[in-house]
Design a protein around this motif. Structure first.
Motif, short mmCIF file in Angstrom:
data_model
loop_
_atom_site.label_atom_id
_atom_site.label_comp_id
_atom_site.label_asym_id
_atom_site.label_seq_id
_atom_site.Cartn_x
_atom_site.Cartn_y
_atom_site.Cartn_z
N THR A 322 0.82 -1.21 0.00
CA THR A 322 0.00 0.00 0.00
C THR A 322 0.86 1.26 0.00
O THR A 322 0.58 2.23 -0.72
N THR A 323 1.94 1.25 0.78
CA THR A 323 2.84 2.40 0.82
C THR A 323 3.47 2.66 -0.54
O THR A 323 3.53 3.81 -1.01
N ALA A 324 3.94 1.59 -1.19
CA ALA A 324 4.52 1.75 -2.53
C ALA A 324 3.51 2.34 -3.49
O ALA A 324 3.83 3.22 -4.31
N GLY A 325 2.26 1.88 -3.41
CA GLY A 325 1.22 2.41 -4.29
C GLY A 325 0.97 3.89 -4.05
O GLY A 325 0.81 4.67 -5.00
N LEU A 326 0.94 4.31 -2.79
CA LEU A 326 0.73 5.72 -2.48
C LEU A 326 1.86 6.58 -3.06
O LEU A 326 1.61 7.66 -3.62
N LEU A 327 3.09 6.10 -2.98
CA LEU A 327 4.23 6.87 -3.50
C LEU A 327 4.20 6.92 -5.03
O LEU A 327 4.48 7.97 -5.62
N PHE A 328 3.85 5.82 -5.67
CA PHE A 328 3.73 5.82 -7.14
C PHE A 328 2.67 6.81 -7.60
O PHE A 328 2.82 7.46 -8.64
N SER A 329 1.59 6.92 -6.84
CA SER A 329 0.47 7.77 -7.26
C SER A 329 0.81 9.25 -7.26
O SER A 329 0.05 10.06 -7.80
N LEU A 330 1.92 9.64 -6.65
CA LEU A 330 2.34 11.05 -6.65
C LEU A 330 2.85 11.51 -8.00
O LEU A 330 2.97 12.71 -8.25
N SER A 331 3.15 10.56 -8.88
CA SER A 331 3.70 10.90 -10.19
C SER A 331 2.68 11.63 -11.07
O SER A 331 1.47 11.46 -10.90
N ASP A 332 3.18 12.42 -12.03
CA ASP A 332 2.32 13.06 -13.02
C ASP A 332 2.14 12.20 -14.26
O ASP A 332 1.54 12.64 -15.25
N SER A 333 2.68 10.98 -14.22
CA SER A 333 2.48 10.02 -15.31
C SER A 333 1.23 9.20 -15.03
O SER A 333 1.11 8.58 -13.96
N LEU A 334 0.30 9.16 -15.97
CA LEU A 334 -0.94 8.42 -15.77
C LEU A 334 -0.66 6.94 -15.56
O LEU A 334 -1.32 6.28 -14.75
N VAL A 335 0.33 6.41 -16.28
CA VAL A 335 0.67 4.99 -16.13
C VAL A 335 1.12 4.69 -14.71
O VAL A 335 0.69 3.70 -14.09
N LEU A 336 1.98 5.56 -14.15
CA LEU A 336 2.46 5.32 -12.78
C LEU A 336 1.35 5.52 -11.76
O LEU A 336 1.31 4.83 -10.73
N VAL A 337 0.43 6.45 -12.02
CA VAL A 337 -0.72 6.62 -11.12
C VAL A 337 -1.56 5.34 -11.11
O VAL A 337 -2.00 4.87 -10.05
N LEU A 338 -1.76 4.75 -12.28
CA LEU A 338 -2.54 3.51 -12.36
C LEU A 338 -1.82 2.37 -11.65
O LEU A 338 -2.44 1.55 -10.97
N VAL A 339 -0.50 2.30 -11.82
CA VAL A 339 0.27 1.29 -11.09
C VAL A 339 0.09 1.49 -9.59
O VAL A 339 -0.08 0.53 -8.82
N GLY A 340 0.12 2.75 -9.16
CA GLY A 340 -0.08 3.05 -7.75
C GLY A 340 -1.43 2.58 -7.25
O GLY A 340 -1.54 2.00 -6.17
N LEU A 341 -2.49 2.81 -8.04
CA LEU A 341 -3.83 2.38 -7.65
C LEU A 341 -3.92 0.85 -7.56
O LEU A 341 -4.58 0.31 -6.67
N VAL A 342 -3.24 0.17 -8.49
CA VAL A 342 -3.22 -1.30 -8.44
C VAL A 342 -2.59 -1.78 -7.14
O VAL A 342 -3.11 -2.67 -6.45
N LEU A 343 -1.45 -1.18 -6.77
CA LEU A 343 -0.75 -1.60 -5.55
C LEU A 343 -1.55 -1.24 -4.29
O LEU A 343 -1.62 -2.04 -3.35
N ILE A 344 -2.15 -0.05 -4.27
CA ILE A 344 -2.97 0.34 -3.12
C ILE A 344 -4.13 -0.64 -2.94
O ILE A 344 -4.43 -1.09 -1.84
N THR A 345 -4.80 -0.97 -4.05
CA THR A 345 -5.96 -1.86 -4.01
C THR A 345 -5.55 -3.27 -3.56
O THR A 345 -6.22 -3.88 -2.71
N ALA A 346 -4.45 -3.77 -4.13
CA ALA A 346 -3.99 -5.11 -3.75
C ALA A 346 -3.60 -5.16 -2.28
O ALA A 346 -3.96 -6.10 -1.56
N GLY A 347 -2.87 -4.15 -1.81
CA GLY A 347 -2.45 -4.13 -0.41
C GLY A 347 -3.62 -4.01 0.54
O GLY A 347 -3.69 -4.70 1.57
N PHE A 348 -4.58 -3.15 0.19
CA PHE A 348 -5.74 -2.98 1.06
C PHE A 348 -6.55 -4.27 1.19
O PHE A 348 -6.87 -4.70 2.29
#
Length: 431
Positions: A322-348
């Motif tokens: 979840t922490t990794a996903g939150l940090l990825f989501s800070l990016s201005d790249s849509l791809v990295l934001v989506l990766v962040g959401l995937v990690l946040i969702t999986a961790g939660f």
């Protein structure tokens, strides 16, 4: 979602001993009349509760993907509009324990039917709300009504399904929760893009009516339910015993903190993606909620993960993901934001699955109330996350929401560390 008591009688066919029975006479066979996969009524039961799960979670989070449009429609801020989510989840948290007690007295099917009937009726009124205040009040009533479904569904299954098939049956109900939460957001996003948020909520309300009617027609009448009495003193003693158990308190806090992260992120993500540099249309923003499918997979594999790493090891991994996903989501790249959401969702979902299953494992008595308390904490976390996440976004942008999430994950890790030290000192006494 786990709830009411599962201690009903589960066998039939036992015959009393008589005085003239021969000592060598074989005892009559004890036949378990509960259903199994492939048996009579199992498919109807599974489909009925799947549809109940779809309707419940589609309605509960129906406004979440539409918050930017609701804000514009009423000319209000993100934090004010977020109360349309917080009111529903907060009311559910308050009413899930009383609803679990009502299901003990009046029956699981009766409470679920009444809950869905009230919730879908309110759902048909919500599109006509004249103001944000009226919308929030209607959503609170809807959330309180929906509390009867998770409070009764798993208890119904535990009483009517054989133990070996119970995990599969509950899994179908949880899948309905996930599908309802996801499809409600995706559907409303695309409909709202063309016809506005009121039409989107009206369409979702009609679909929920269909699910509720099909649920009532399909769900078999219970055969093993034994009515109990509404005794506040007994309920109070059980609740106090659970709350005095340090391990259960830690698990309740972990569930609430994980849901604070999840509720905050998914309440605000629509605003994040609608703003520059993404500027995505509402339909595409709604489609982002397909990421929920990742959670369905991670929740189903959480048992194997805990088997390899232990419960606390699995919680550490879920928190790290979840922490990794939150940090990825800070990016201005849509791809990295989506990766962040995937990690946040999986961790939660993995953390939630481990914590909720640990509650049932820890509580040796009054498991229905222990589970209801976990659900209360879980939805308090959802309500808090929705409101605080929006406030943080209003004050500091997406970085503010991420900071709130990181603090919540830090709380999960800290509580798990405390649990590790407690485990070394000795087992937690059972109350």
């Amino acid at each position: 979602m786990p709830s009411a008591s599962t201690e009903a009688s589960t066998t039939v066919g036992a015959v009393s001993a008589t005085s003239d029975r021969s000592p060598r006479s074989p005892r009559p066979a004890v036949v378990d009349s509960r259903v199994t996969p492939g048996g009579p009524g199992y498919r109807r039961m599974s489909l009925a509760l799947f549809l109940a799960g779809v309707a419940t979670f589609a309605l509960l989070y129906s406004t979440q993907a539409l918050l930017p449009l609701i804000s514009d429609g009423f000319g209000t801020t993100a934090s004010a509009a977020s109360w349309t989510v917080s009111a529903a989840t907060g009311a559910l948290a308050l009413f899930v324990l009383p609803m679990s007690a009502l299901s003990e007295r009046f029956g699981r099917r009766t409470v679920m039917t009444a809950s869905l009937a009230v919730a879908v009726t309110v759902g048909l009124l919500i599109p006509f709300a004249p103001s944000l205040g009226a919308l929030v009040v209607l959503r609170a009533v809807q959330g309180a009504a929906l509390a009867g479904v998770p409070a009764s569904a798993t208890a119904y299954l535990a009483e009517e399904v054989r133990p070996k098939a119970l995990i599969t049956a509950i899994g179908l109900f949880v899948a309905g929760n996930s599908v309802g939460g996801m499809s409600g957001r995706v559907l409303t996003g695309w409909v709202a893009q063309e016809w506005g948020w009121r039409v989107a909520l009206a369409v979702l309300g009609v679909i929920a009516v269909g699910c509720a009617v099909a649920f009532r027609l399909l769900l078999p009448a219970p055969r093993h339910f034994v009515a109990g009495s509404l005794r506040p003193r007994v309920l109070g003693r059980t609740v106090r015993a659970h709350l005095s158990n340090p391990l259960l308190r830690r698990l309740y806090a972990i569930g609430a903190l994980f849901m604070t992260v999840f509720g905050g992120v998914y309440t605000v993500i629509g605003y994040r993606l609608a703003d520059a540099p993404f500027s995505l249309p509402q339909g595409v923003i709604g489609t982002i909620f397909l990421v929920y499918l990742v959670g369905t997979v991670s929740a189903s594999t959480a048992g194997r993960l805990a088997g390899r790493l232990g419960r606390r090891g699995a919680l550490y991994l879920a928190g790290g993901t979840t922490t990794a996903g939150l940090l990825f989501s800070l990016s201005d790249s849509l791809v990295l934001v989506l990766v962040g959401l995937v990690l946040i969702t999986a961790g939660f979902f993995a953390g939630h699955a481990v914590a909720s299953s640990s509650v049932s494992h820890t509580a040796k008595e009054g498991r229905a109330q222990a589970s209801a308390l976990y659900q209360s904490a879980y939805y308090v976390g959802s309500s808090a996350g929705s409101t605080l996440g929006a406030v943080a976004f209003h004050a500091g942008g997406w970085g503010g929401t991420v900071s709130l999430g990181l603090l919540a994950v830090l709380g999960v890790v800290g509580i798990t560390v405390v649990g590790s030290h407690a485990a070394r000192r000795g087992p937690v006494p059972v109350h």
